[in-house]
Design an enzyme around this catalytic site. Structure first.
Site, short mmCIF file in Angstrom:
data_model
loop_
_atom_site.label_atom_id
_atom_site.label_comp_id
_atom_site.label_asym_id
_atom_site.label_seq_id
_atom_site.Cartn_x
_atom_site.Cartn_y
_atom_site.Cartn_z
N HIS A 261 -6.29 14.78 14.02
CA HIS A 261 -5.00 15.47 13.86
C HIS A 261 -5.19 16.97 14.75
O HIS A 261 -4.61 17.37 15.39
CB HIS A 261 -4.34 15.79 12.60
CG HIS A 261 -4.33 14.40 11.83
ND1 HIS A 261 -3.79 13.40 12.35
CD2 HIS A 261 -4.24 14.38 10.46
CE1 HIS A 261 -3.65 12.39 11.51
NE2 HIS A 261 -3.86 12.98 10.18
N ASP B 157 -11.41 12.96 8.66
CA ASP B 157 -10.16 12.62 8.32
C ASP B 157 -8.89 13.58 8.86
O ASP B 157 -7.85 13.24 9.03
CB ASP B 157 -9.95 12.98 6.55
CG ASP B 157 -8.86 12.63 5.82
OD1 ASP B 157 -8.08 11.31 6.40
OD2 ASP B 157 -8.06 13.39 5.36
N GLY C 14 0.63 -1.19 -0.03
CA GLY C 14 0.04 -0.01 0.04
C GLY C 14 0.72 1.22 0.19
O GLY C 14 2.18 1.23 0.22
N GLU D 148 -3.79 22.39 3.09
CA GLU D 148 -2.97 21.34 2.31
C GLU D 148 -3.42 21.89 0.76
O GLU D 148 -4.40 22.34 0.41
CB GLU D 148 -3.47 19.99 2.40
CG GLU D 148 -3.32 19.36 3.66
CD GLU D 148 -3.96 17.92 3.84
OE1 GLU D 148 -2.99 17.12 3.19
OE2 GLU D 148 -4.76 17.58 3.94
N ASP E 214 -1.82 8.52 15.52
CA ASP E 214 -2.14 9.78 14.85
C ASP E 214 -0.60 10.38 14.71
O ASP E 214 0.02 10.82 15.41
CB ASP E 214 -2.84 10.65 15.88
CG ASP E 214 -3.42 12.02 15.51
OD1 ASP E 214 -2.47 12.73 14.68
OD2 ASP E 214 -4.59 12.39 15.63
N HIS E 215 -0.51 10.43 13.37
CA HIS E 215 1.04 10.87 12.98
C HIS E 215 1.36 12.14 13.46
O HIS E 215 2.49 12.53 13.51
CB HIS E 215 1.23 10.48 11.47
CG HIS E 215 0.80 11.42 10.68
ND1 HIS E 215 -0.57 11.34 10.05
CD2 HIS E 215 1.35 12.13 9.99
CE1 HIS E 215 -0.72 12.45 9.22
NE2 HIS E 215 0.47 13.02 9.13
C1 BG6 Z 1 -3.63 12.03 6.69
C2 BG6 Z 1 -5.06 12.49 6.08
O1 BG6 Z 1 -4.16 11.56 8.20
O2 BG6 Z 1 -3.09 13.37 7.15
C3 BG6 Z 1 -4.47 12.97 4.93
O3 BG6 Z 1 -5.64 11.09 6.00
C4 BG6 Z 1 -3.78 14.19 5.04
O4 BG6 Z 1 -5.85 13.09 4.04
C5 BG6 Z 1 -2.60 13.94 5.82
O5 BG6 Z 1 -3.38 14.58 3.72
C6 BG6 Z 1 -1.88 15.10 6.30
O6 BG6 Z 1 -0.65 14.65 6.92
P1 BG6 Z 1 0.55 15.62 6.82
O7 BG6 Z 1 1.73 15.25 7.55
O8 BG6 Z 1 0.85 15.67 5.23
O9 BG6 Z 1 0.09 17.02 7.12
#
Ligand code: BG6
Length: 500
Positions: free
Chosen positions: A250, A245, A20, A226, A187-188
């Site tokens: 986040h 999302d 993936g 974004e 949650d990255h």
């Molecule tokens: C993800 C979302 O969790 O975070 C995406 O599913 C989003 O839609 C992304 O684009 C944004 O992450 P970052 O680190 O690029 O701000």
């Protein structure tokens, strides 16, 4: 010195969803960078599981491009060889039955013996959410977790459930299979350098902490813009929209870091206890505030960086009449003693005019500031935390403009972290993987955090029953629907489009 201290336990990283996008763009490059920096044990082994038929050699060759494009460090033949010999591909259908998992376990045991990873396994579920429970159930039924040797942990990607009800069901079912301490819900954003820095800035400076309350703060703004659209994830996005999302996870996570009380300790439970209190204090939306305090949007076609892009409804696997939101702006409150009455404005959007995530703390003007007529034009003090793409923060203050007349101007005390630590800041996924191996769950979401964030989202979703008739309502490459400006201007405030 740092290298030796950081070498982690021998372990095996098992990725479900090995072919993936997440694996190729984030996970594999993250492991490469960690290895490059000597942060992982020499025994660290990666097994990527995918349904597609291919050999390990083919898989390794494919990964070369991704590591080259997405890792923080340039590839050279030595670092590549050292890394890729640890990567294996296993063709396996994770929806298969017990016998399938038994075979997989045998394969993993063979690898374990060969590479001395001591039974320590970090499973990563980089698959669609509907597969989470089934995989964990199979892992449990086949004694691939909670084993008597080593540790086994499961990292779960978002979204965790699709609403409060389904999240609760998923959690109930999973928690019957594996203990909470072995579940690492991702949650990255929590792995981002500047999000972690929030705690240092807040609790490490006598300048800020005494002012961090409703006596001195006028409002808080969190913005996540974004440039990208939904890319190839139209089908997923149709079910989530920006509400689920970005906001549910986040953005609310950023808010908890900004608003939490000082934890009694920096251990995972103490930090998460304080974050939960913030989520519990969030004011749920009512019929009236749903009308007044939320603005939703969907992008139409437009131009980004001089390239024409299609509107959301023209994206692949998106309905031509879709009502899904790609933009949201809300005003909310945290009803506790520290922040009672301080408006919190949050907005996020895809296909905006910039890529930038920022948090702005706007301080109140001094009472009686207009006593001196020379001061009547001064701006508010702002603390701007730049989360990405530039990392750092600045403090906007007022000072005298040099010259014979007593005139004021706004100046910035600017700390550019990205300039100071060029290329040195680990990617979010690097940090999260490392912390999961170290068994530090403070950067992962505990179940009650999720539960309260879903409750808040549920109060918003109620308003979604009202039909949206004017979509698309902003063109790609613009700052979003005009309603978002009205949302804040009707309070006599403005969005700080900083982006410096
Ligand atoms: C993800 C979302 O969790 O975070 C995406 O599913 C989003 O839609 C992304 O684009 C944004 O992450 P970052 O680190 O690029 O701000």
């Amino acid at each position: 010195m740092e290298k030796n201290m950081d070498i982690e336990l021998s372990s095996m990283f098992v990725i479900f969803g090995g072919t993936g996008d997440l694996t190729k763009r984030k996970l594999i490059p993250a492991v490469f960078s960690l290895m490059h920096e000597g942060k992982l044990s020499e025994d660290f082994t990666i097994v990527c599981i995918g349904r597609r038929e291919k050999t390990t050699e083919q898989y390794r060759a494919e990964m070369h491009e991704y590591v080259k494009e997405f890792s923080r460090f340039p590839l050279n033949s030595k670092s590549w060889e050292n890394f890729i010999k640890r990567v294996f591909y296993k063709n396996f259908d994770f929806t298969s039955n017990n016998q399938g998992y038994k075979d997989l376990d045998l394969f993993l045991e063979t690898m374990e013996n060969e590479y001395s990873t001591k039974g320590n396994r970090l499973y990563y579920l980089a698959v669609a959410p509907e597969f989470f429970e089934g995989i964990i159930r199979n892992l449990k039924n086949n004694n691939m977790v909670c084993k008597s040797i080593g540790w086994q942990r499961v990292m779960i990607e978002k979204p965790f459930g699709s609403n409060l009800k389904t999240a609760r069901i998923l959690n109930n079912n999973i928690s019957k299979l594996i203990p909470e301490e072995d579940i690492f819900r991702i949650d990255h954003y929590l792995g981002k350098e500047m999000i972690q820095n929030i705690l240092a800035i807040r609790f490490g400076n006598s300048l800020f902490e005494p002012l961090w309350n409703s006596n001195y703060i006028d409002n808080i703004q969190i913005t996540s813009n974004e440039l990208i659209g939904v890319e190839n994830r139209g089908a997923y996005y149709e079910n989530t929209g920006i509400l689920k999302d970005m906001l549910q996870n986040h953005l609310l996570q950023m808010l908890t870091m900004i608003a939490m009380e000082p934890p009694v300790d920096f251990d995972p439970e103490s930090i998460r206890d304080e974050k939960v209190k913030v989520l519990r204090s969030l004011r749920p939306f009512t019929t009236a505030s749903l009308k007044e305090d939320i603005v939703r949007g969907q992008y139409g076609s437009g131009t980004i960086n001089e390239v024409k892009v299609v509107g959301y409804r023209q994206e692949e696997r998106v309905s031509r009449e879709s009502k899904t939101d790609t933009f949201i702006a809300i005003k909310t409150y945290i009803d506790n003693f520290r922040f009672g009455g301080v408006p919190i404005y949050i907005r996020a959007g895809k296909r905006m005019d910039t890529k930038s995530t920022e948090i702005v703390i706007q301080f109140k003007k001094l009472a009686g500031i207009n006593y001196y007529k020379e001061f009547d034009q001064i701006g508010s003090n702002l603390l701007v935390l730049k989360i990405q793409p530039q990392e750092g923060f600045y403090f906007q203050i007022n000072a005298k403009k040099p010259g014979n007349n007593f005139k004021m101007e706004k100046v910035e005390l600017d700390y550019c972290q990205s300039c100071k630590y060029l290329n040195n800041s680990p990617e979010a996924y690097e940090r999260l993987l490392l912390e999961a191996i170290r068994n530090n769950s403070s950067l992962f979401t505990r179940w009650d955090e999720l539960e309260y964030s879903w409750k808040f989202i549920e109060s918003i979703e109620k308003g979604y029953e009202n039909d949206v008739s004017d979509y698309p309502n902003y063109a790609a490459g613009t700052p979003g629907p005009t309603g978002a400006v009205d949302l804040i201007e009707k309070d006599g405030r403005q969005w700080w489009n900083t982006g410096i």
